[in-house]
Enzyme design. Structure first.
Site, PDB file in Angstrom:
ATOM      1  CB  CYS A   1       0.942 -64.762 -71.559  1.00 23.05           C
ATOM      2  SG  CYS A   1       1.995 -64.188 -70.259  1.00 23.05           S
TER       3      CYS A   1
ATOM      4  CB  THR B   1     -12.097 -77.582 -76.247  1.00 25.32           C
ATOM      5  OG1 THR B   1     -11.350 -76.501 -76.814  1.00 25.32           O
ATOM      6  CG2 THR B   1     -11.282 -78.241 -75.150  1.00 25.32           C
TER       7      THR B   1
HETATM    8  N1  PLP Z   1      -8.987 -76.307 -82.815  1.00 26.24           N
HETATM    9  C1  PLP Z   1      -8.552 -75.230 -83.469  1.00 26.24           C
HETATM   10  C2  PLP Z   1      -7.770 -75.401 -84.739  1.00 26.24           C
HETATM   11  C3  PLP Z   1      -8.813 -73.951 -82.960  1.00 26.24           C
HETATM   12  O1  PLP Z   1      -8.376 -72.869 -83.621  1.00 26.24           O
HETATM   13  C4  PLP Z   1      -9.542 -73.833 -81.750  1.00 26.24           C
HETATM   14  C5  PLP Z   1      -9.764 -72.514 -81.135  1.00 26.24           C
HETATM   15  O2  PLP Z   1      -8.881 -71.674 -81.133  1.00 26.24           O
HETATM   16  C6  PLP Z   1     -10.012 -74.995 -81.124  1.00 26.24           C
HETATM   17  C7  PLP Z   1      -9.694 -76.227 -81.671  1.00 26.24           C
HETATM   18  C8  PLP Z   1     -10.841 -74.944 -79.870  1.00 26.24           C
HETATM   19  O3  PLP Z   1     -12.149 -74.514 -80.190  1.00 26.24           O
HETATM   20  P1  PLP Z   1     -13.225 -74.086 -79.054  1.00 26.24           P
HETATM   21  O4  PLP Z   1     -12.912 -72.680 -78.695  1.00 26.24           O
HETATM   22  O5  PLP Z   1     -14.555 -74.220 -79.726  1.00 26.24           O
HETATM   23  O6  PLP Z   1     -13.098 -75.036 -77.931  1.00 26.24           O
END
Ligand code: PLP
Length: 386
Positions: free
Chosen positions: A334, A74
């Site tokens: 949710c 993220t």
């Molecule tokens: N992008 C994708 C495709 C994901 O599956 C996720 C997590 O579910 C993320 C980004 C976010 O990752 P992080 O938990 O390391 O912030």
């Protein structure tokens, strides 16, 4: 407990637990300090951080200096998006507003960051829809390109349905158009998509999706573009990510990445076997269900199965499976008490009712045939009640 939610978080393998524990033990003994400190304990921590950086760099075939360690994907995606847009504004004041293209099936980390930039008036945004299988056609991205397109976001593989995207074609398209290609590759490594095969300019990955502890990830800069830091403070990570590095998580990250390097082909083949067993078992349930996303190998991940159970409520099924000791995800989330329908499933053309009847089963290194059989048995029992 039967844990089949690897796309949400992958359990750490024993080797990762060992190195993380050893790192914390060293810290407790005073043998590991802040990686910015010049004493022996600091240098020891610095070595761990740089080893993690090298592991990421090697797996992506880039130089270590082109890896920015972050707290997760993220943050890496936020740095890539806000950092690129801020740098464009700084370096070309008064230029036409940059245009950005993103697929409708990006993770919220991408879509939310882009919406923020739209709200700030700093970008124009085009969203490109996938087909009914959850794959974004490169032609649609090409059609959306404009002279002012500066950034294109398309993930490597979709986390909810496992659809593998045409990242090679998008990379070629972006290079021709002079746009930065940001690829969210979180669901690639360990699932048959190597980072070296992704020719994007910016690539985001997450440690806890491959067995490292949560709290670490990286932005890989294959062709570094100008970026403005989002987290300001100390000079860590080449000035692009201030803050004391997460040394224990970095140790686990390096170990998890190195483990993938020698295991991945065998692991993918094993997961294909588990998937076949699961799909066959789903076909033998008393109730008809369908599998979403592409069916053929290569066009989908080996270990992600999104199941549509008509006339059902996935949140209730996930809760009932949880009581049976089986962990899976709902295809809807949710949020603040209100049931939000998955933007991915609706972009694929499912109506709200159908999208609320989708569960995601995802597995990995510790999953066994017994887990698959146990989950199928639990699902069979649960579905008699819904
Ligand atoms: N992008 C994708 C495709 C994901 O599956 C996720 C997590 O579910 C993320 C980004 C976010 O990752 P992080 O938990 O390391 O912030």
């Amino acid at each position: 407990m039967i844990y089949l939610d690897y796309n949400a978080s992958c359990p750490p393998p024993p080797a990762v637990i060992d190195v993380v524990t050893a790192t914390l033990d060293d810290a407790a003994r005073g043998a590991l300090g802040n990686p910015s400190s010049s004493h022996a304990a600091g240098r020891r921590a610095r070595a761990i951080i740089e080893t993690a950086r090298e592991a990421v760099a090697d797996s992506a075939d880039v130089a270590p200096r082109d890896v920015v360690l972050t707290s997760g994907a993220t943050e890496a995606l936020g740095l890539a998006i806000h950092g690129t847009v801020a740098a464009l504004e700084r370096d070309a004041p008064g230029a036409a507003r940059p245009h950005v293209i993103a697929s409708a099936i990006e993770h919220e980390a991408v879509l939310a960051a882009l919406q923020t930039e739209v709200a700030r008036g700093r970008i124009d945004l085009s969203i490109v829809a996938p087909d009914a299988e959850g794959i974004v056609d490169a032609g649609r991205v090409e059609d959306a390109l404009r002279d002012e397109t500066r950034l294109v976001c398309l993930l490597a593989a979709q986390n909810e349905v496992g659809a593998v995207q045409p990242f090679g074609a998008i990379a070629a398209l972006c290079h021709r158009a002079g746009a930065v290609y940001l690829c969210d590759a979180v669901q690639g490594p360990g699932r048959g998509i190597s980072l070296a095969s992704i020719d994007a300019d910016l690539i985001a990955i997450s440690g806890h999706k491959i067995g490292a502890p949560p709290g670490i990830g990286a932005l890989i800069r294959r062709r570094p573009n100008a970026l403005v830091a989002m987290i300001e403070g100390g000079p860590q990570e080449g000035g692009l990510r201030a803050g004391t590095e997460n040394t224990p998580a970095a140790a686990g990250f390096a170990c998890a990445i190195e483990r993938l390097a020698y295991d991945e082909d065998v692991e993918v083949a094993r997961c294909e076997g588990l998937r076949a067993r699961l799909v066959e078992g789903l076909g033998r349930l008393d109730r008809p269900v369908s599998i979403l996303g592409p069916a053929e190998r290569g066009r989908r991940l080996p270990q992600t199965v999104a199941v549509h159970i008509p006339e059902s409520d996935s949140e209730a099924i996930v809760a009932a499976l949880d009581l049976e000791g089986v962990a899976v995800s709902a295809g809807s989330a949710c949020a603040s008490g209100a049931l939000a329908t998955s933007h991915v499933l609706t972009a694929m053309g499912l109506d709200e009712r159908a999208a609320r009847g989708v569960i995601r089963i995802s597995f990995g290194w510790a999953s066994t045939e017994a887990d698959i059989d146990g989950a199928l048995e639990a699902l069979r029992r649960v579905l008699t009640r819904f």
